[in-house]
Write an enzyme that holds these catalytic residues in place. Structure first.
Site, PDB file in Angstrom:
ATOM      1  N   HIS A   1      -3.733   9.106   1.449  1.00 53.67           N
ATOM      2  CA  HIS A   1      -3.572   7.816   0.699  1.00 53.67           C
ATOM      3  C   HIS A   1      -5.049   7.523   0.097  1.00 53.67           C
ATOM      4  O   HIS A   1      -5.929   8.267   0.704  1.00 53.67           O
ATOM      5  CB  HIS A   1      -3.154   6.699   1.604  1.00 53.67           C
ATOM      6  CG  HIS A   1      -4.150   6.484   3.105  1.00 53.67           C
ATOM      7  ND1 HIS A   1      -4.850   5.234   2.871  1.00 53.67           N
ATOM      8  CD2 HIS A   1      -4.658   7.136   3.718  1.00 53.67           C
ATOM      9  CE1 HIS A   1      -5.635   5.363   3.945  1.00 53.67           C
ATOM     10  NE2 HIS A   1      -5.544   6.419   4.701  1.00 53.67           N
TER      11      HIS A   1
ATOM     12  N   CYS B   1      -3.475   2.828  -5.678  1.00 50.03           N
ATOM     13  CA  CYS B   1      -2.876   3.781  -4.745  1.00 50.03           C
ATOM     14  C   CYS B   1      -1.456   4.129  -5.014  1.00 50.03           C
ATOM     15  O   CYS B   1      -0.873   5.389  -4.723  1.00 50.03           O
ATOM     16  CB  CYS B   1      -2.645   3.277  -3.401  1.00 50.03           C
ATOM     17  SG  CYS B   1      -1.809   1.484  -3.213  1.00 50.03           S
TER      18      CYS B   1
ATOM     19  N   HIS C   1       0.819  -1.241  -0.023  1.00 49.00           N
ATOM     20  CA  HIS C   1      -0.046  -0.018  -0.113  1.00 49.00           C
ATOM     21  C   HIS C   1       0.944   1.371  -0.010  1.00 49.00           C
ATOM     22  O   HIS C   1       2.061   1.191   0.710  1.00 49.00           O
ATOM     23  CB  HIS C   1      -0.843  -0.047   1.382  1.00 49.00           C
ATOM     24  CG  HIS C   1      -1.860   1.006   1.267  1.00 49.00           C
ATOM     25  ND1 HIS C   1      -2.779   1.314   0.240  1.00 49.00           N
ATOM     26  CD2 HIS C   1      -2.200   2.204   2.226  1.00 49.00           C
ATOM     27  CE1 HIS C   1      -3.461   2.400   0.472  1.00 49.00           C
ATOM     28  NE2 HIS C   1      -3.091   2.961   1.758  1.00 49.00           N
TER      29      HIS C   1
END
Length: 279
Positions: free
Chosen positions: A157, A233, A145
């Site tokens: 994020h 992401c 991530h």
């Protein structure tokens, strides 16, 4: 007509007798002796023995003066006296700025901010402290991530609209939306390890830090399109830092997939090739 001596004595003008002036009492502050010695005690006209031979006023004066003489004057500390003399002579006063051990203990007992303590601990462990605009790689089980560091131990994020699932999880793969979140780094980690990873700095020139932060803050709380292949992401944070949405994670996966697919195709082709006829 004359008066007889007897008549003159009877009718003569009689004047009242005025007593002679009494001597003034000696002043309490007056002293005939030296400055530091008490005044001399006067004896009473009536002979007595011991303390009875001193008048009450004289006794009070002598006792009070003795008490004043017996009390020693409070001496100032030597340093203060020397400093006062130096100031009178025109010298400048010197102020000591040294900290005592008790002052150092008081300062060390002041609590530090929680986030600052965590960053200092991370720096002590050899992990570099993030700077605004740095990319943070978080190692989850099976994937990575990504977030971008903003300020005060906080990051921006992508997160799914539902907080029950994380971006990149199996459930979020089937979702085509994500929300841009401003969160504390600790809350995003969920106990996973992380590192600062600006790995594309050698390929692309990063934008100015103030522009990166400005672009990042404008995206907070916005809902964006999410795609595991084209808009995950990592695409998001690289687009904010470099202006180029790119995900090496997907590229590597596609490359490995192509290699695997190529191997499968090669095996299939080899299996369907006609075998040479042997005599």
């Amino acid at each position: 007509m004359g008066l007889s001596p007897g008549a003159e004595g009877e009718y003569a003008l009689r004047l009242p007798r005025i007593p002679p002036p009494l001597p003034k009492p000696a002043s309490r502050t007056a002293s005939t002796g030296p400055k530091d010695q008490p005044p001399a005690l006067r004896r009473s006209a009536v002979p007595h023995s011991g303390l009875n031979s001193i008048s009450p006023l004289e006794l009070e004066e002598s006792v009070g003066f003795a008490a004043l003489v017996q009390l020693p004057a409070k001496q100032p500390p030597p340093g203060t006296l020397e400093q006062g003399r130096s100031i009178q002579q025109g010298e400048k006063a010197v102020v000591s700025l040294e900290t005592t051990p008790s002052q150092k203990a008081d300062w060390s007992s002041i609590p530090k901010p929680e986030n600052e303590g965590k960053l200092i601990k991370q720096a002590a462990e050899g992990k570099p402290r993030p700077r605004p605009g740095d990319l943070i790689e978080i190692f989850r089980i099976g994937y990575e991530h990504w977030a971008i560091y903003v300020e005060d131990d906080c990051v921006v994020h992508l997160a799914p609209p539902s907080e029950e699932f994380e971006v990149g999880s199996i459930t979020s793969i089937f979702s085509n939306r994500a929300v841009v979140k401003y969160s504390r780094l600790e809350d995003v980690l969920h106990g996973c390890s992380w590192k600062v990873n600006n790995k594309l700095d050698g390929t692309y020139l990063p934008l100015p830090v103030d522009k990166i932060i400005q672009r990042t803050k404008k995206m907070v709380n916005k809902i964006v399109q999410y795609s595991l292949i084209e808009g995950n992401c990592e695409h998001f944070v690289n687009g904010l830092r470099y202006g180029v949405p790119r995900s090496q994670q997907v590229e590597h996966a596609l490359m490995e997939g192509a290699k695997a697919a190529g191997a499968v195709i090669s095996a299939v082709v080899d299996s369907i090739k006609p075998k040479p006829i042997t005599a």
